[in-house]
Structures are given as structure tokens and as C-alpha cells.
Design a protein around this motif. Structure first.
Motif, PDB file in Angstrom:
ATOM      1  N   LEU A 186     -41.176   3.002 -56.866  1.00 38.15           N
ATOM      2  CA  LEU A 186     -40.031   2.120 -57.080  1.00 38.15           C
ATOM      3  C   LEU A 186     -40.300   0.807 -56.363  1.00 38.15           C
ATOM      4  CD1 LEU A 186     -37.274   4.760 -56.315  1.00 38.15           C
ATOM      5  CD2 LEU A 186     -37.637   3.713 -58.548  1.00 38.15           C
ATOM      6  N   LEU A 187     -40.086  -0.315 -57.030  1.00 28.39           N
ATOM      7  CA  LEU A 187     -40.375  -1.631 -56.465  1.00 28.39           C
ATOM      8  C   LEU A 187     -39.093  -2.440 -56.314  1.00 28.39           C
ATOM      9  CD1 LEU A 187     -43.478  -2.689 -58.619  1.00 28.39           C
ATOM     10  CD2 LEU A 187     -43.495  -1.570 -56.366  1.00 28.39           C
ATOM     11  N   GLY A 188     -39.026  -3.239 -55.235  1.00 28.87           N
ATOM     12  CA  GLY A 188     -37.972  -4.233 -55.120  1.00 28.87           C
ATOM     13  C   GLY A 188     -38.166  -5.287 -56.198  1.00 28.87           C
ATOM     14  N   ASP A 189     -37.069  -5.883 -56.691  1.00 26.56           N
ATOM     15  CA  ASP A 189     -37.211  -6.809 -57.811  1.00 26.56           C
ATOM     16  C   ASP A 189     -38.037  -8.032 -57.453  1.00 26.56           C
ATOM     17  OD1 ASP A 189     -35.265  -7.803 -56.110  1.00 26.56           O
ATOM     18  OD2 ASP A 189     -34.031  -8.610 -57.720  1.00 26.56           O
ATOM     19  N   GLY A 190     -37.947  -8.511 -56.199  1.00 24.73           N
ATOM     20  CA  GLY A 190     -38.771  -9.647 -55.782  1.00 24.73           C
ATOM     21  C   GLY A 190     -40.245  -9.291 -55.747  1.00 24.73           C
ATOM     22  N   GLY A 250     -25.435  -0.677 -50.915  1.00 24.96           N
ATOM     23  CA  GLY A 250     -26.493   0.228 -51.318  1.00 24.96           C
ATOM     24  C   GLY A 250     -27.384  -0.421 -52.347  1.00 24.96           C
ATOM     25  N   SER A 251     -28.520   0.225 -52.630  1.00 20.88           N
ATOM     26  CA  SER A 251     -29.463  -0.321 -53.590  1.00 20.88           C
ATOM     27  C   SER A 251     -28.934  -0.159 -54.999  1.00 20.88           C
ATOM     28  CB  SER A 251     -30.813   0.393 -53.450  1.00 20.88           C
ATOM     29  OG  SER A 251     -31.337   0.187 -52.161  1.00 20.88           O
ATOM     30  N   LYS A 252     -29.230  -1.156 -55.836  1.00 21.86           N
ATOM     31  CA  LYS A 252     -28.839  -1.116 -57.232  1.00 21.86           C
ATOM     32  C   LYS A 252     -30.089  -1.088 -58.080  1.00 21.86           C
ATOM     33  CE  LYS A 252     -26.429  -3.846 -60.743  1.00 21.86           C
ATOM     34  NZ  LYS A 252     -25.705  -5.118 -61.001  1.00 21.86           N
ATOM     35  N   LEU A 253     -30.166  -0.103 -58.977  1.00 23.40           N
ATOM     36  CA  LEU A 253     -31.336   0.019 -59.844  1.00 23.40           C
ATOM     37  C   LEU A 253     -31.154  -0.927 -61.018  1.00 23.40           C
ATOM     38  CD1 LEU A 253     -33.926   1.682 -59.820  1.00 23.40           C
ATOM     39  CD2 LEU A 253     -32.841   3.243 -61.436  1.00 23.40           C
ATOM     40  N   LEU A 254     -32.078  -1.909 -61.113  1.00 19.48           N
ATOM     41  CA  LEU A 254     -31.977  -2.904 -62.165  1.00 19.48           C
ATOM     42  C   LEU A 254     -32.602  -2.440 -63.462  1.00 19.48           C
ATOM     43  CD1 LEU A 254     -32.825  -6.133 -60.129  1.00 19.48           C
ATOM     44  CD2 LEU A 254     -30.585  -5.161 -60.630  1.00 19.48           C
ATOM     45  N   GLU A 255     -33.676  -1.709 -63.363  1.00 12.78           N
ATOM     46  CA  GLU A 255     -34.381  -1.237 -64.552  1.00 12.78           C
ATOM     47  C   GLU A 255     -34.603   0.261 -64.428  1.00 12.78           C
ATOM     48  OE1 GLU A 255     -37.798  -3.399 -65.840  1.00 12.78           O
ATOM     49  OE2 GLU A 255     -37.084  -5.269 -64.996  1.00 12.78           O
ATOM     50  N   GLY A 256     -34.292   0.971 -65.493  1.00  7.94           N
ATOM     51  CA  GLY A 256     -34.403   2.421 -65.472  1.00  7.94           C
ATOM     52  C   GLY A 256     -33.034   3.039 -65.299  1.00  7.94           C
ATOM     53  N   SER A 257     -32.845   4.233 -65.777  1.00 10.44           N
ATOM     54  CA  SER A 257     -31.573   4.917 -65.658  1.00 10.44           C
ATOM     55  C   SER A 257     -31.328   5.317 -64.208  1.00 10.44           C
ATOM     56  CB  SER A 257     -31.563   6.156 -66.555  1.00 10.44           C
ATOM     57  OG  SER A 257     -32.610   7.035 -66.178  1.00 10.44           O
ATOM     58  N   LYS A 258     -30.088   5.714 -63.910  1.00 10.78           N
ATOM     59  CA  LYS A 258     -29.725   6.026 -62.531  1.00 10.78           C
ATOM     60  C   LYS A 258     -30.602   7.124 -61.934  1.00 10.78           C
ATOM     61  CE  LYS A 258     -24.909   4.571 -62.852  1.00 10.78           C
ATOM     62  NZ  LYS A 258     -23.492   4.975 -62.732  1.00 10.78           N
ATOM     63  N   PRO A 265     -43.348   0.598 -67.860  1.00  8.74           N
ATOM     64  CA  PRO A 265     -43.843   1.565 -66.852  1.00  8.74           C
ATOM     65  C   PRO A 265     -45.279   1.200 -66.482  1.00  8.74           C
ATOM     66  CG  PRO A 265     -44.079   2.469 -69.051  1.00  8.74           C
ATOM     67  CD  PRO A 265     -43.695   1.038 -69.222  1.00  8.74           C
ATOM     68  N   ASP A 266     -45.491   0.014 -65.941  1.00  6.56           N
ATOM     69  CA  ASP A 266     -46.849  -0.486 -65.676  1.00  6.56           C
ATOM     70  C   ASP A 266     -47.567   0.380 -64.640  1.00  6.56           C
ATOM     71  OD1 ASP A 266     -46.334  -2.495 -67.404  1.00  6.56           O
ATOM     72  OD2 ASP A 266     -46.112  -4.077 -65.896  1.00  6.56           O
ATOM     73  N   PRO A 267     -48.886   0.540 -64.810  1.00 10.04           N
ATOM     74  CA  PRO A 267     -49.683   1.209 -63.771  1.00 10.04           C
ATOM     75  C   PRO A 267     -50.061   0.213 -62.675  1.00 10.04           C
ATOM     76  CG  PRO A 267     -51.064   0.687 -65.636  1.00 10.04           C
ATOM     77  CD  PRO A 267     -49.685   0.235 -66.009  1.00 10.04           C
ATOM     78  N   LEU A 268     -50.148   0.695 -61.441  1.00 10.17           N
ATOM     79  CA  LEU A 268     -50.548  -0.139 -60.307  1.00 10.17           C
ATOM     80  C   LEU A 268     -51.659   0.552 -59.543  1.00 10.17           C
ATOM     81  CD1 LEU A 268     -47.084  -1.191 -58.773  1.00 10.17           C
ATOM     82  CD2 LEU A 268     -48.521  -2.549 -60.296  1.00 10.17           C
ATOM     83  N   LEU A 269     -52.440  -0.256 -58.828  1.00  6.04           N
ATOM     84  CA  LEU A 269     -53.449   0.289 -57.914  1.00  6.04           C
ATOM     85  C   LEU A 269     -53.025  -0.087 -56.506  1.00  6.04           C
ATOM     86  CD1 LEU A 269     -56.141   1.729 -57.451  1.00  6.04           C
ATOM     87  CD2 LEU A 269     -57.267  -0.520 -57.608  1.00  6.04           C
ATOM     88  N   ARG A 313     -47.482   4.454 -60.844  1.00  8.20           N
ATOM     89  CA  ARG A 313     -46.817   3.970 -62.051  1.00  8.20           C
ATOM     90  C   ARG A 313     -45.388   3.563 -61.698  1.00  8.20           C
ATOM     91  NH1 ARG A 313     -48.033   3.901 -67.186  1.00  8.20           N
ATOM     92  NH2 ARG A 313     -49.894   5.170 -66.815  1.00  8.20           N
ATOM     93  N   VAL A 314     -45.004   2.384 -62.139  1.00 12.18           N
ATOM     94  CA  VAL A 314     -43.666   1.874 -61.853  1.00 12.18           C
ATOM     95  C   VAL A 314     -42.635   2.669 -62.659  1.00 12.18           C
ATOM     96  CG1 VAL A 314     -42.143  -0.139 -61.892  1.00 12.18           C
ATOM     97  CG2 VAL A 314     -44.596  -0.443 -61.450  1.00 12.18           C
TER      98      VAL A 314
END
Length: 269
Positions: free
Chosen positions: A23-27, A1-9, A37-41, A53-54
């Protein structure tokens, strides 16, 4: 299963409580240089744009997935892709990955929608492992052949060293079958000891390799070499070793059984 690297469960639930959360993949996050918590376009293929927002960075351990996948709420994705009220794909996770083909067939029969198992979706990719397995079997077969020649040489030398003993045993009434069986039992004993020792050594080698820790990032990401093992693999190897040993023992055993005791004893004097 997916593991959350950053941020609480509970960050997997954050898109529900954060406007345009993603939610973004680490790669993928590394490629974008994005952190919490960066903003994205985000821009869709039809030109639609939305701010995001990430709220979390995850890792599945599969490089291709982690470098290309992001998750956001369905309604936000539909707006971005200009596919309002449209779902293009549904992914179903089963309890047993080996039963995926049967589950896919069952879903397709019930819904009438095209359904692919993970084996079918990754058929080209899995063909690599078919070739790899074939190479592994060839190497293992070559090792068994070399071992068979070793057993053959040992038993042949044993037969030649015990020619006089064979003649004496024959003179006491032992039949050709008795002589043959005695050498076959010797080969069987070598095979059993070798199979048991090989199984124990193989298990220890697997355990030792699993203890090695170093980063690996290729098709999958791990902190060492991934080792797959099944009891059936050990059983197959042991049976194969025992079988090849008995086959190697058959020729020397038959040779010992064909000796003429009269000629052997006559040659001693």
C-alpha cells in the motif's frame, strides 16, 4: 484515519491475500508514477530486493506521511530490511490524543521499553504552533487595547456631557459611589453587548470560512482552511472583552464621582 483513494475498502487486507502486496501513500505513488496494480521492485538498506505489487493507494491528509510511507506485511518487511523476527517499532492508537503522554508513560512503566507520545515525537514541529499561538495572542491583545480606548473615549465623552446632570443628581443626595457605579454599569452594559455580539460574529465567521473550498497542500492536505474551535475559546474571549471594558470604564467613572456639585452648579450662573 487513513482514507483509501484507490481500491475497495477491503484493499487494506489485500496484502494478506496478494503475494508481496504493498500500500502506498498517494504522494509516494505520484513520485513513483505507480498505479494499481503496478509491479514494483523494492530495495532494502542492506541491499535485499523483493518484488511487490501495488494493491492500494491511501491518504492520511498529512503531506510528509503520504509522500514517504508504504505498508506491507510484517514478514515481507522483515525480509526486505534483513531483520527477521525483529520488530523495531510498535505504534499504539489511543481514544484521546490529549491523553497520549499519560498513556506513553503507562506503557513505558509496564514494558520498560522507551515510549514516546506523539507530542514528544513531534516536539520540534509543535514549537511552530507555540510561536503561532503567541503571535495570535499578541494580535488579539492589541485589538482588545484598541477596543478599550474606544470604550474609554465613549465614557469620557459621556461624563463630560453629563456634568450638569451629575451635579443635579448629587444635589438630590446621590453619593460619589452611586455616580461611580452608574458609569461602571454603563461600561458593563457595553461590555456584555460587545462580548455577546462578538461571540456571535466570531461563530458566523468561522462557519463562513469553513464553507470555502479550495485545495490546500502544505503540512497537511485539505479542501479548505482547517478551523479549530472550542467553547472555552469563545468563553475566554468574552471574559477578556468584558474585563478590558470594565477596566476602561473605571477611570471615567472615578472622574465623574470626583466632581464637586457646588462648583459645577455655581459655574452655570
Amino acid at each position: 484515519g487513513s482514507k483509501l483513494l484507490e481500491g475497495s475498502k477491503n484493499r487494506f487486507q489485500r496484502p494478506r491475500s496478494t503475494a508481496n502486496g504493498i500500500l502506498l501513500g498517494d504522494g509516494l505513488a505520484r513520485q513513483l508514477g505507480a498505479n494499481l496494480p503496478d509491479p514494483l521492485l523494492a530495495t532494502g538498506p542492506a541491499g535485499a530486493r523483493t518484488s511487490a505489487r501495488v494493491v492500494g493507494i491511501f491518504s492520511t491528509g498529512i503531506t510528509a506521511v503520504d509522500q514517504s510511507r508504504a505498508y506491507m506485511l510484517l514478514r515481507d518487511a522483515q525480509v526486505l530490511l534483513d531483520k527477521q523476527n525483529i520488530v523495531t517499532e510498535i505504534t499504539v492508537k489511543g481514544d484521546d490524543p490529549e491523553k497520549a503522554r499519560a498513556l506513553a508513560a503507562q506503557i513505558e512503566e509496564i514494558t520498560g521499553q522507551k515510549t514516546e507520545s506523539w507530542q514528544e515525537a513531534n516536539q520540534n514541529f509543535l514549537s511552530i504552533f507555540v510561536v503561532q499561538q503567541a503571535i495570535t495572542l499578541i494580535i488579539a491583545g492589541a485589538i482588545l487595547v484598541v477596543a478599550a480606548f474606544g470604550v474609554f473615549n465613549i465614557l469620557t465623552m459621556s461624563v463630560m456631557e453629563k456634568v450638569n446632570d451629575i451635579a443635579i443628581m448629587r444635589s438630590y443626595g446621590l453619593t460619589r459611589a452611586d455616580i461611580r457605579n452608574s458609569f461602571m454599569m454603563q461600561g458593563l452594559l457595553i461590555g456584555i453587548v460587545g462580548a455577546l455580539a462578538g461571540t456571535v460574529v466570531a461563530k458566523l465567521v468561522v462557519l463562513a470560512i469553513r464553507q470555502l473550498r479550495f485545495p490546500v497542500e502544505g503540512i497537511v492536505k485539505s479542501q479548505g482552511i482547517l478551523m479549530a474551535e472550542r467553547p472555552a475559546d469563545y468563553l475566554t474571549a468574552a471574559v477578556a472583552a468584558l474585563t478590558i471594558t470594565l477596566l476602561a470604564a473605571a477611570l471615567p467613572a472615578n472622574r465623574a464621582a470626583r466632581f464637586n456639585p457646588v462648583e459645577i452648579l455655581r459655574g452655570r450662573h
